[in-house]
Design a protein around this motif. Structure first.
Motif, PDB file in Angstrom:
ATOM      1  N   SER A 217       0.805  -1.214   0.000  1.00 42.19           N
ATOM      2  CA  SER A 217       0.000   0.000   0.000  1.00 42.19           C
ATOM      3  C   SER A 217       0.838   1.265   0.000  1.00 42.19           C
ATOM      4  O   SER A 217       0.291   2.365  -0.061  1.00 42.19           O
ATOM      5  N   GLY A 218       2.157   1.133   0.108  1.00 41.04           N
ATOM      6  CA  GLY A 218       3.020   2.299   0.032  1.00 41.04           C
ATOM      7  C   GLY A 218       3.703   2.686   1.320  1.00 41.04           C
ATOM      8  O   GLY A 218       4.231   3.799   1.439  1.00 41.04           O
ATOM      9  N   ALA A 219       3.715   1.784   2.305  1.00 43.69           N
ATOM     10  CA  ALA A 219       4.321   2.103   3.597  1.00 43.69           C
ATOM     11  C   ALA A 219       5.838   2.043   3.532  1.00 43.69           C
ATOM     12  O   ALA A 219       6.430   1.373   2.692  1.00 43.69           O
ATOM     13  N   TRP A 220       6.454   2.749   4.485  1.00 46.90           N
ATOM     14  CA  TRP A 220       7.894   2.699   4.698  1.00 46.90           C
ATOM     15  C   TRP A 220       8.192   1.942   5.988  1.00 46.90           C
ATOM     16  O   TRP A 220       7.399   1.948   6.929  1.00 46.90           O
ATOM     17  N   ILE A 221       9.361   1.316   6.048  1.00 50.39           N
ATOM     18  CA  ILE A 221       9.910   0.918   7.339  1.00 50.39           C
ATOM     19  C   ILE A 221      10.876   2.022   7.756  1.00 50.39           C
ATOM     20  O   ILE A 221      11.584   2.586   6.919  1.00 50.39           O
ATOM     21  N   CYS A 222      10.874   2.332   9.042  1.00 51.28           N
ATOM     22  CA  CYS A 222      11.531   3.563   9.499  1.00 51.28           C
ATOM     23  C   CYS A 222      12.833   3.320  10.250  1.00 51.28           C
ATOM     24  O   CYS A 222      13.203   4.099  11.130  1.00 51.28           O
ATOM     25  N   GLY A 223      13.546   2.235   9.905  1.00 48.55           N
ATOM     26  CA  GLY A 223      14.834   1.989  10.525  1.00 48.55           C
ATOM     27  C   GLY A 223      14.981   0.575  11.021  1.00 48.55           C
ATOM     28  O   GLY A 223      14.181  -0.316  10.704  1.00 48.55           O
ATOM     29  N   ASP A 224      16.025   0.364  11.818  1.00 48.73           N
ATOM     30  CA  ASP A 224      16.357  -0.972  12.318  1.00 48.73           C
ATOM     31  C   ASP A 224      15.243  -1.541  13.197  1.00 48.73           C
ATOM     32  O   ASP A 224      14.525  -0.799  13.871  1.00 48.73           O
ATOM     33  N   PRO A 225      15.125  -2.872  13.216  1.00 45.36           N
ATOM     34  CA  PRO A 225      14.097  -3.493  14.051  1.00 45.36           C
ATOM     35  C   PRO A 225      14.459  -3.474  15.528  1.00 45.36           C
ATOM     36  O   PRO A 225      15.630  -3.499  15.910  1.00 45.36           O
ATOM     37  N   ALA A 226      13.414  -3.423  16.339  1.00 45.61           N
ATOM     38  CA  ALA A 226      13.552  -3.576  17.785  1.00 45.61           C
ATOM     39  C   ALA A 226      13.296  -5.023  18.154  1.00 45.61           C
ATOM     40  O   ALA A 226      12.574  -5.746  17.451  1.00 45.61           O
ATOM     41  N   TRP A 227      13.868  -5.458  19.256  1.00 44.39           N
ATOM     42  CA  TRP A 227      13.596  -6.794  19.783  1.00 44.39           C
ATOM     43  C   TRP A 227      12.559  -6.669  20.884  1.00 44.39           C
ATOM     44  O   TRP A 227      12.738  -5.900  21.845  1.00 44.39           O
ATOM     45  N   ASP A 230       9.155  -9.994  25.150  1.00 46.98           N
ATOM     46  CA  ASP A 230       7.900 -10.519  25.690  1.00 46.98           C
ATOM     47  C   ASP A 230       7.158 -11.353  24.654  1.00 46.98           C
ATOM     48  O   ASP A 230       6.628 -12.427  24.957  1.00 46.98           O
ATOM     49  N   PHE A 231       7.096 -10.843  23.426  1.00 44.79           N
ATOM     50  CA  PHE A 231       6.376 -11.540  22.362  1.00 44.79           C
ATOM     51  C   PHE A 231       7.313 -12.292  21.421  1.00 44.79           C
ATOM     52  O   PHE A 231       6.866 -12.834  20.413  1.00 44.79           O
ATOM     53  N   ASP A 232       8.600 -12.338  21.749  1.00 44.93           N
ATOM     54  CA  ASP A 232       9.593 -13.073  20.969  1.00 44.93           C
ATOM     55  C   ASP A 232       9.500 -12.699  19.489  1.00 44.93           C
ATOM     56  O   ASP A 232       9.289 -13.549  18.617  1.00 44.93           O
ATOM     57  N   SER A 233       9.668 -11.401  19.235  1.00 44.52           N
ATOM     58  CA  SER A 233       9.541 -10.921  17.867  1.00 44.52           C
ATOM     59  C   SER A 233      10.547  -9.810  17.601  1.00 44.52           C
ATOM     60  O   SER A 233      11.053  -9.154  18.517  1.00 44.52           O
ATOM     61  N   ALA A 234      10.849  -9.621  16.316  1.00 45.29           N
ATOM     62  CA  ALA A 234      11.563  -8.444  15.844  1.00 45.29           C
ATOM     63  C   ALA A 234      10.514  -7.508  15.270  1.00 45.29           C
ATOM     64  O   ALA A 234       9.717  -7.910  14.411  1.00 45.29           O
ATOM     65  N   ASP A 235      10.486  -6.267  15.757  1.00 48.25           N
ATOM     66  CA  ASP A 235       9.437  -5.326  15.376  1.00 48.25           C
ATOM     67  C   ASP A 235       9.999  -4.206  14.515  1.00 48.25           C
ATOM     68  O   ASP A 235      10.997  -3.571  14.876  1.00 48.25           O
ATOM     69  N   LEU A 236       9.343  -3.969  13.394  1.00 45.59           N
ATOM     70  CA  LEU A 236       9.682  -2.855  12.522  1.00 45.59           C
ATOM     71  C   LEU A 236       8.652  -1.751  12.719  1.00 45.59           C
ATOM     72  O   LEU A 236       7.438  -2.022  12.759  1.00 45.59           O
ATOM     73  N   PHE A 237       9.111  -0.508  12.832  1.00 43.79           N
ATOM     74  CA  PHE A 237       8.181   0.608  12.880  1.00 43.79           C
ATOM     75  C   PHE A 237       7.821   0.983  11.452  1.00 43.79           C
ATOM     76  O   PHE A 237       8.698   1.240  10.617  1.00 43.79           O
ATOM     77  N   VAL A 238       6.524   0.993  11.178  1.00 44.62           N
ATOM     78  CA  VAL A 238       6.004   1.212   9.831  1.00 44.62           C
ATOM     79  C   VAL A 238       5.223   2.515   9.804  1.00 44.62           C
ATOM     80  O   VAL A 238       4.440   2.796  10.721  1.00 44.62           O
ATOM     81  N   LEU A 239       5.428   3.306   8.765  1.00 41.23           N
ATOM     82  CA  LEU A 239       4.712   4.568   8.588  1.00 41.23           C
ATOM     83  C   LEU A 239       4.147   4.614   7.179  1.00 41.23           C
ATOM     84  O   LEU A 239       4.872   4.397   6.205  1.00 41.23           O
ATOM     85  N   LEU A 240       2.859   4.894   7.083  1.00 44.48           N
ATOM     86  CA  LEU A 240       2.214   5.002   5.777  1.00 44.48           C
ATOM     87  C   LEU A 240       1.579   6.383   5.629  1.00 44.48           C
ATOM     88  O   LEU A 240       0.559   6.678   6.261  1.00 44.48           O
ATOM     89  N   PRO A 241       2.167   7.252   4.817  1.00 50.40           N
ATOM     90  CA  PRO A 241       1.460   8.482   4.436  1.00 50.40           C
ATOM     91  C   PRO A 241       0.311   8.110   3.495  1.00 50.40           C
ATOM     92  O   PRO A 241       0.522   7.385   2.523  1.00 50.40           O
ATOM     93  N   LEU A 242      -0.888   8.583   3.776  1.00 50.84           N
ATOM     94  CA  LEU A 242      -1.992   8.232   2.894  1.00 50.84           C
ATOM     95  C   LEU A 242      -1.732   8.703   1.467  1.00 50.84           C
ATOM     96  O   LEU A 242      -2.252   8.125   0.517  1.00 50.84           O
ATOM     97  N   ALA A 243      -0.916   9.736   1.309  1.00 50.38           N
ATOM     98  CA  ALA A 243      -0.565  10.198  -0.035  1.00 50.38           C
ATOM     99  C   ALA A 243       0.211   9.143  -0.814  1.00 50.38           C
ATOM    100  O   ALA A 243       0.265   9.197  -2.048  1.00 50.38           O
ATOM    101  N   ASN A 244       0.827   8.184  -0.116  1.00 52.31           N
ATOM    102  CA  ASN A 244       1.581   7.120  -0.776  1.00 52.31           C
ATOM    103  C   ASN A 244       0.706   5.942  -1.189  1.00 52.31           C
ATOM    104  O   ASN A 244       1.183   5.028  -1.862  1.00 52.31           O
ATOM    105  N   LEU A 245      -0.530   5.935  -0.756  1.00 56.88           N
ATOM    106  CA  LEU A 245      -1.364   4.749  -0.936  1.00 56.88           C
ATOM    107  C   LEU A 245      -1.489   4.420  -2.411  1.00 56.88           C
ATOM    108  O   LEU A 245      -1.915   5.253  -3.225  1.00 56.88           O
TER     109      LEU A 245
END
Length: 262
Positions: A217-227, A230-245
Motif C-alpha cells: 500500500s506504500g508504507a515505509w519501514i523507518c529503521g532498524d528493528p527492535a527486539w 515478551d512476544f519473541d519478535s523483531a518489530d519494525l516501525f512502519v509509517l504510511l502516508p496516505l498520499a503514498n497509498l
C-alpha cells in the motif's frame, strides 16, 4: 457518516467479498472490548505459548486500551469477534501522553507528525477467518478512521516472529531496507535493537501478511528493528502516508472520495 455507511460507498469490493458473513464496526461497550481482549489473548499468548504473559483473567489488556478505539469484525451468524485493530487517535495519544510504539523506539524525529498520525496496533484475525476478507475489511475501516480523524498518516509496529532463531527476520529486514526504507527525516531508533548483524539471513525471506499488506500500500519501514522479548519478535516501525497509498488500494479503501489534508 457512520463507518458502515462509508464502507458501503468506499469499499464495495471488500463488502462483496465478505458478505454476508462478516460485519465491520467499532467496539461500543465494555463487553465488546472484553471480547477483543479475549481474542488477542488467545492468539498472542495462548497460541504462541508465551507462558510469561499468562493471566488468570484470559485477557490481553494494558493501559492503552482505555484510550483507544477498537475496530472489530464479527461473524454475522454467531456475532463472535473474529478480527480486530486497536487505533490510537492523536486525541487519545495526548490523553495518555505517548503512543505505544514509543516503548520500543525513540520517535523524536516524528514529533511534528503527532497531531496528524493514527497509531494502529494489536491486529489479529481468528485462524478460521484468514482467507483475506477480514483483513480487507479491517484495512478499509482503518483508512476510513484515519480520514475521519483528519490525519495524513498511520503508523505502528509490524512483528516478525523469531521461532526460527531470527533468520527470517534478518532476511526480511535485509530485503526491505533496500526497497522500502523511509527518508532520513522519518527514521526511528530502537531502544532494544534486534541484533540482525550477528545472524545469518534465511535463504528466502517470508514477509508476514500484515507487513506485506502495508508495503504493497506504500508504507515505509523507518529503521532498524527492535527486539520485543515478551512476544519473541523483531518489530519494525512502519509509517504510511496516505498520499503514498497505491492507486489500486486507494480505490478499495475510498481514498480520494474525501480530501486528505496537507
Amino acid at each position: 457518516m457512520q463507518l458502515t455507511d462509508a464502507l458501503a460507498i468506499a469499499a464495495p469490493a471488500a463488502r462483496a467479498a465478505a458478505a454476508p458473513r462478516l460485519v465491520l464496526g467499532m467496539a461500543t461497550t465494555q463487553q465488546d472490548v472484553r471480547a477483543v481482549q479475549r481474542l488477542r489473548y488467545r492468539l498472542f499468548v495462548e497460541d504462541m505459548g508465551l507462558s510469561a504473559l499468562m493471566r488468570a483473567d484470559g485477557l490481553d489488556s494494558d493501559e492503552f486500551d482505555d484510550h483507544c478505539d477498537h475496530l472489530i469484525v464479527r461473524d454475522a451468524d454467531t456475532m463472535e469477534v473474529v478480527g480486530t485493530y486497536r487505533l490510537l487517535s492523536p486525541t487519545g495519544a495526548r490523553r495518555i501522553g505517548r503512543v505505544y510504539s514509543e516503548g520500543e523506539f525513540d520517535m523524536s524525529r516524528l514529533n511534528g507528525l503527532r497531531g496528524r498520525m493514527v497509531e494502529a496496533g494489536r491486529a489479529c484475525i481468528d485462524p478460521d477467518y484468514r482467507g483475506g476478507s477480514v483483513l480487507m475489511l479491517l484495512w478499509a475501516g482503518l483508512v476510513d478512521y484515519v480520514q475521519r480523524q483528519n490525519c495524513d498518516y498511520f503508523a505502528g509496529c509490524a512483528s516478525i516472529g523469531l521461532a526460527d532463531g531470527g533468520h527470517n527476520a534478518v532476511a526480511v529486514y535485509d530485503k526491505l531496507r533496500a526497497t522500502h526504507l523511509a527518508p532520513a527525516e522519518f527514521r526511528v531508533t530502537p531502544h532494544l535493537p534486534f541484533p540482525y548483524q550477528k545472524l545469518t539471513p534465511a535463504a528466502v525471506p517470508q514477509i508476514p501478511p500484515l507487513l506485506k499488506g502495508y508495503l504493497r500500500s506504500g508504507a515505509w519501514i523507518c529503521g532498524d528493528p527492535a527486539w520485543d522479548p515478551d512476544f519473541d519478535s523483531a518489530d519494525l516501525f512502519v509509517l504510511l502516508p496516505l498520499a503514498n497509498l497505491d492507486a489500486r488500494y486507494a480505490r478499495h479503501y475510498g481514498v480520494g472520495a474525501m480530501p486528505i489534508a496537507a
